[in-house]
Write an enzyme that holds these catalytic residues in place. Structure first.
Site, mmCIF file in Angstrom:
data_model
loop_
_atom_site.group_PDB
_atom_site.id
_atom_site.type_symbol
_atom_site.label_atom_id
_atom_site.label_comp_id
_atom_site.label_asym_id
_atom_site.label_seq_id
_atom_site.Cartn_x
_atom_site.Cartn_y
_atom_site.Cartn_z
ATOM 1 N N TYR A 1 18.368 -2.017 -20.930
ATOM 2 C CA TYR A 1 18.886 -3.071 -20.050
ATOM 3 C C TYR A 1 20.374 -3.357 -20.257
ATOM 4 C CZ TYR A 1 14.243 -3.766 -18.242
ATOM 5 O OH TYR A 1 13.050 -3.552 -17.607
ATOM 6 N N ARG B 1 -2.805 -2.613 -1.437
ATOM 7 C CA ARG B 1 -1.583 -2.969 -2.173
ATOM 8 C C ARG B 1 -1.747 -4.341 -2.822
ATOM 9 N NH1 ARG B 1 -0.099 -0.522 2.652
ATOM 10 N NH2 ARG B 1 1.186 1.352 2.443
ATOM 11 N N VAL C 1 10.671 -2.369 -5.054
ATOM 12 C CA VAL C 1 9.888 -1.322 -4.387
ATOM 13 C C VAL C 1 8.410 -1.378 -4.787
ATOM 14 C CG1 VAL C 1 9.690 1.181 -4.004
ATOM 15 C CG2 VAL C 1 11.951 0.155 -4.292
ATOM 16 N N ASN D 1 4.607 -2.422 -5.518
ATOM 17 C CA ASN D 1 3.680 -3.145 -4.624
ATOM 18 C C ASN D 1 2.855 -4.197 -5.351
ATOM 19 O OD1 ASN D 1 4.000 -2.192 -1.973
ATOM 20 N ND2 ASN D 1 3.088 -0.222 -2.554
ATOM 21 N N VAL E 1 4.924 -5.264 -2.322
ATOM 22 C CA VAL E 1 6.375 -5.436 -2.357
ATOM 23 C C VAL E 1 6.828 -6.825 -1.883
ATOM 24 C CG1 VAL E 1 6.846 -4.368 -0.103
ATOM 25 C CG2 VAL E 1 8.555 -4.247 -1.895
ATOM 26 N N SER F 1 11.922 -3.239 -0.280
ATOM 27 C CA SER F 1 11.992 -2.116 0.674
ATOM 28 C C SER F 1 11.126 -2.403 1.895
ATOM 29 C CB SER F 1 11.566 -0.807 0.005
ATOM 30 O OG SER F 1 10.243 -0.925 -0.465
ATOM 31 N N ASP G 1 7.298 2.073 6.499
ATOM 32 C CA ASP G 1 6.318 2.028 7.602
ATOM 33 C C ASP G 1 7.025 2.264 8.939
ATOM 34 O OD1 ASP G 1 4.029 0.075 5.997
ATOM 35 O OD2 ASP G 1 6.134 -0.043 5.428
ATOM 36 N N THR G 2 8.234 1.719 9.070
ATOM 37 C CA THR G 2 9.001 1.903 10.310
ATOM 38 C C THR G 2 9.395 3.371 10.473
ATOM 39 O OG1 THR G 2 9.751 -0.380 10.325
ATOM 40 C CG2 THR G 2 11.174 1.210 11.442
ATOM 41 N N ARG H 1 7.664 5.847 9.256
ATOM 42 C CA ARG H 1 6.408 6.519 9.627
ATOM 43 C C ARG H 1 6.121 6.324 11.118
ATOM 44 N NH1 ARG H 1 3.296 4.363 4.188
ATOM 45 N NH2 ARG H 1 3.647 6.217 2.930
ATOM 46 N N HIS I 1 4.156 -5.412 4.155
ATOM 47 C CA HIS I 1 4.047 -3.966 3.918
ATOM 48 C C HIS I 1 2.624 -3.777 3.403
ATOM 49 C CE1 HIS I 1 4.535 0.068 2.432
ATOM 50 N NE2 HIS I 1 4.389 -0.308 1.181
HETATM 51 P P1 NAD Z 1 3.528 5.526 -11.505
HETATM 52 O O1 NAD Z 1 2.333 5.053 -12.259
HETATM 53 O O2 NAD Z 1 3.705 6.987 -11.289
HETATM 54 O O3 NAD Z 1 4.854 4.978 -12.215
HETATM 55 C C1 NAD Z 1 5.005 3.678 -12.665
HETATM 56 C C2 NAD Z 1 5.982 3.720 -13.823
HETATM 57 O O4 NAD Z 1 6.293 2.376 -14.200
HETATM 58 C C3 NAD Z 1 5.420 4.435 -15.065
HETATM 59 O O5 NAD Z 1 6.293 5.492 -15.450
HETATM 60 C C4 NAD Z 1 5.359 3.321 -16.116
HETATM 61 O O6 NAD Z 1 5.614 3.779 -17.432
HETATM 62 C C5 NAD Z 1 6.461 2.389 -15.615
HETATM 63 N N1 NAD Z 1 6.353 1.020 -16.135
HETATM 64 C C6 NAD Z 1 5.248 0.247 -16.235
HETATM 65 N N2 NAD Z 1 5.573 -0.945 -16.787
HETATM 66 C C7 NAD Z 1 6.905 -0.925 -17.033
HETATM 67 C C8 NAD Z 1 7.818 -1.845 -17.590
HETATM 68 N N3 NAD Z 1 7.428 -3.065 -18.011
HETATM 69 N N4 NAD Z 1 9.119 -1.480 -17.696
HETATM 70 C C9 NAD Z 1 9.536 -0.258 -17.283
HETATM 71 N N5 NAD Z 1 8.702 0.665 -16.754
HETATM 72 C C10 NAD Z 1 7.405 0.333 -16.623
HETATM 73 O O7 NAD Z 1 3.498 4.756 -10.102
HETATM 74 P P2 NAD Z 1 4.294 5.182 -8.778
HETATM 75 O O8 NAD Z 1 3.430 6.039 -7.935
HETATM 76 O O9 NAD Z 1 5.656 5.623 -9.145
HETATM 77 O O10 NAD Z 1 4.375 3.749 -8.027
HETATM 78 C C11 NAD Z 1 5.209 2.731 -8.536
HETATM 79 C C12 NAD Z 1 5.076 1.491 -7.660
HETATM 80 O O11 NAD Z 1 5.663 1.746 -6.379
HETATM 81 C C13 NAD Z 1 3.620 1.080 -7.377
HETATM 82 O O12 NAD Z 1 3.493 -0.321 -7.434
HETATM 83 C C14 NAD Z 1 3.384 1.599 -5.980
HETATM 84 O O13 NAD Z 1 2.350 0.911 -5.314
HETATM 85 C C15 NAD Z 1 4.747 1.333 -5.374
HETATM 86 N N6 NAD Z 1 5.048 2.015 -4.109
HETATM 87 C C16 NAD Z 1 5.733 1.300 -3.192
HETATM 88 C C17 NAD Z 1 6.037 1.859 -1.960
HETATM 89 C C18 NAD Z 1 6.767 1.014 -0.939
HETATM 90 O O14 NAD Z 1 6.873 1.389 0.234
HETATM 91 N N7 NAD Z 1 7.287 -0.133 -1.327
HETATM 92 C C19 NAD Z 1 5.653 3.169 -1.671
HETATM 93 C C20 NAD Z 1 4.972 3.891 -2.652
HETATM 94 C C21 NAD Z 1 4.648 3.295 -3.873
#
Ligand code: NAD
Length: 319
Positions: A72, A95, A125, A127, A129, A150, A155-156, A158, A182
Site C-alpha cells: 500500500y 453477484r 470492480v 462484485n 459492484v 465499473s 453489460d453495455t 455486451r 450490474h
Molecule cells: P479471483 O478469485 O480469480 O481473484 C480474486 C483475487 O483477490 C485473488 O487473487 C485473491 O488472493 C485476492 N484477494 C482476496 N482478498 C484480498 C485482499 N484482502 N487484499 C488483496 N487481494 C485479495 O476472482 P476474479 O475472477 O478475479 O474476480 C474478482 C472480482 O471481480 C469478483 O468479485 C468478481 O465477481 C468480480 N467481477 C466483476 C466484474 C464486473 O463487471 N464488475 C466482472 C467480472 C468479475
C-alpha cells in the site's frame, strides 16, 4: 471537487487483487500505453509477483513500463487505484450472493488506502459492484466524484455486441445503455437506443427484422445471462471486464469527458436517492464529472426504481 493532479502521478496505476480479473486488466493496461508504472497488490504475494513478471516479459515487444508487486505504501500517488480483489461467482451464485465475503475484504482494503491519504481515483470492480462502490465511498470518506464502480460498462458493451451481431452493423455504431444494478435487475434502456441516430425500431425494420419486441427481449436476456453462461463454461469472466477497465482508465487519464454507465450515487434522479447504481455519467480526470439523465419511458423508470429497491434491500442487510 477538483482533483489536485500535483498529488498524483497520472502515469501510475495500481491494481488490488490479481486473480482472473485483476491480471487480465493488468495485461490490457500494459498494452494500452496509458501508464508508465503499474503496482500489483494481492493477499497472495506470490500471485502478484508472478503476474508482474509474466506481464513484464511482454514489455520488450510493447512499450516500456515498470510493473511490480508492491504494498500500500507504493500506491499513495497512483492516479487510479483499481480494486478487483474478492470472491467471484460460482455457478448458480448471483453477484449479490457475494456481498458478505467481499464487504469483509473491503473492510480490510479501504482503510489501508484511506490511512495513506491516497489522492487517486478508486475504480471498484469486485462484485456486487454497486454495493461495494457504496461501501468504498463510505469507508474511504473520499469525495464522491473519485469513487466509481465499473457498473454496467461491461453489460453495455455486451448489449452493443449482441445488437451489432444481430443487425450486422459495427457495434461501435450502436448507442444503447444498460442501466441500474450490474446484475439480475439491470435494465436495457431501449427507448433511447439507436444506431447512428436512427431509432432502434426503425433500424430493425430497415434490416428486415420485423419482430422488434421479441428480438429486443431476447438480446436483453442474453446480456443479463451472459456472465452465468461464461462462468458455467469457463469458471470466470475476465476479458470483457478487462477491456471495460482499460476504457474507463483511458477516459480518466486522457480527460475525455466520455459518457459511460458507471456506478455512482443517485441524488433524486427519477425519484431515486441514497443508492449507488449505474446511469450514464461524464468521465474525465476528476472521475465522475456529471450524470446524464437520459430519456426513459414509464416502464424503464419503474424497472429502474425496482432495481434501486433491490440494491437498497441488500444495503440494509449490511449497514
Ligand atoms: P479471483 O478469485 O480469480 O481473484 C480474486 C483475487 O483477490 C485473488 O487473487 C485473491 O488472493 C485476492 N484477494 C482476496 N482478498 C484480498 C485482499 N484482502 N487484499 C488483496 N487481494 C485479495 O476472482 P476474479 O475472477 O478475479 O474476480 C474478482 C472480482 O471481480 C469478483 O468479485 C468478481 O465477481 C468480480 N467481477 C466483476 C466484474 C464486473 O463487471 N464488475 C466482472 C467480472 C468479475
Amino acid at each position: 471537487m477538483e482533483q489536485k493532479n500535483k498529488d498524483v502521478d497520472l502515469r501510475k496505476v495500481a491494481i488490488i487483487g490479481c486473480g482472473f480479473v485483476g491480471s487480465a486488466s493488468a495485461f490490457a493496461l500494459m498494452q494500452s500505453g496509458l501508464f508508465s508504472e503499474m503496482v500489483l497488490i494481492d493477499a497472495d504475494k506470490d500471485r502478484a509477483e508472478g503476474e508482474a513478471l509474466d506481464i513484464s516479459h511482454g514489455l520488450p515487444l510493447g512499450r516500456p513500463m515498470r510493473i511490480y508487486a508492491g504494498g500500500y505504501d507504493d500506491i499513495t500517488d497512483a492516479a487510479i487505484i483499481i480494486i478487483t480483489a474478492g470472491a467471484n461467482q460460482k455457478p448458480d451464485e448471483t453477484r449479490l450472493d457475494l456481498v458478505h465475503k467481499n464487504v469483509a475484504i473491503y473492510k480490510n482494503i479501504i482503510p489501508q488506502i484511506k490511512s495513506r491519504e491516497c489522492k487517486g481515483i478508486l475504480l471498484i470492480v469486485s462484485n456486487p459492484v454497486d454495493i461495494l462502490t457504496h461501501v468504498a465511498l463510505k469507508l474511504s470518506g473520499f469525495e464522491e466524484n473519485r469513487v466509481l464502480g465499473s457498473g454496467t460498462v461491461l453489460d453495455t458493451s455486451r448489449l452493443k455486441f449482441e445488437i451489432g451481431s444481430y443487425l450486422g452493423v459495427d457495434s461501435r455504431s450502436v448507442h444503447a445503455f444498460i442501466i441500474g444494478e450490474h446484475g439480475d435487475s439491470e435494465i436495457a434502456a431501449w427507448s433511447s437506443a439507436n444506431v447512428s441516430g436512427v431509432p432502434m425500431r426503425n433500424f430493425y425494420e430497415f434490416k428486415g427484422k420485423h419482430k422488434y419486441e421479441k428480438a429486443a427481449e431476447n438480446i436483453a436476456n442474453a446480456v443479463r445471462n451472459s456472465a452465468y453462461e461464461i462462468i458455467e463454461k469457463k469458471k470466470a469472466t475476465y476479458y470483457g471486464i478487462a477491456m471495460s477497465v482499460r476504457r474507463i482508465c483511458e477516459a480518466i487519464v486522457r480527460d475525455e469527458k466520455s459518457i459511460m454507465p458507471v456506478s455512482a450515487p443517485m441524488h433524486g434522479e427519477y425519484g431515486i436517492k441514497d443508492v449507488v447504481l449505474s446511469m450514464p455519467a461524464i468521465i474525465g480526470k476528476n472521475g465522475v464529472e456529471g450524470r446524464m439523465p437520459i430519456e426513459l419511458n414509464e416502464d424503464e423508470i419503474k424497472a429502474l426504481k425496482e432495481s434501486a429497491e433491490t440494491l437498497r434491500d441488500v444495503l440494509k442487510g449490511i449497514e
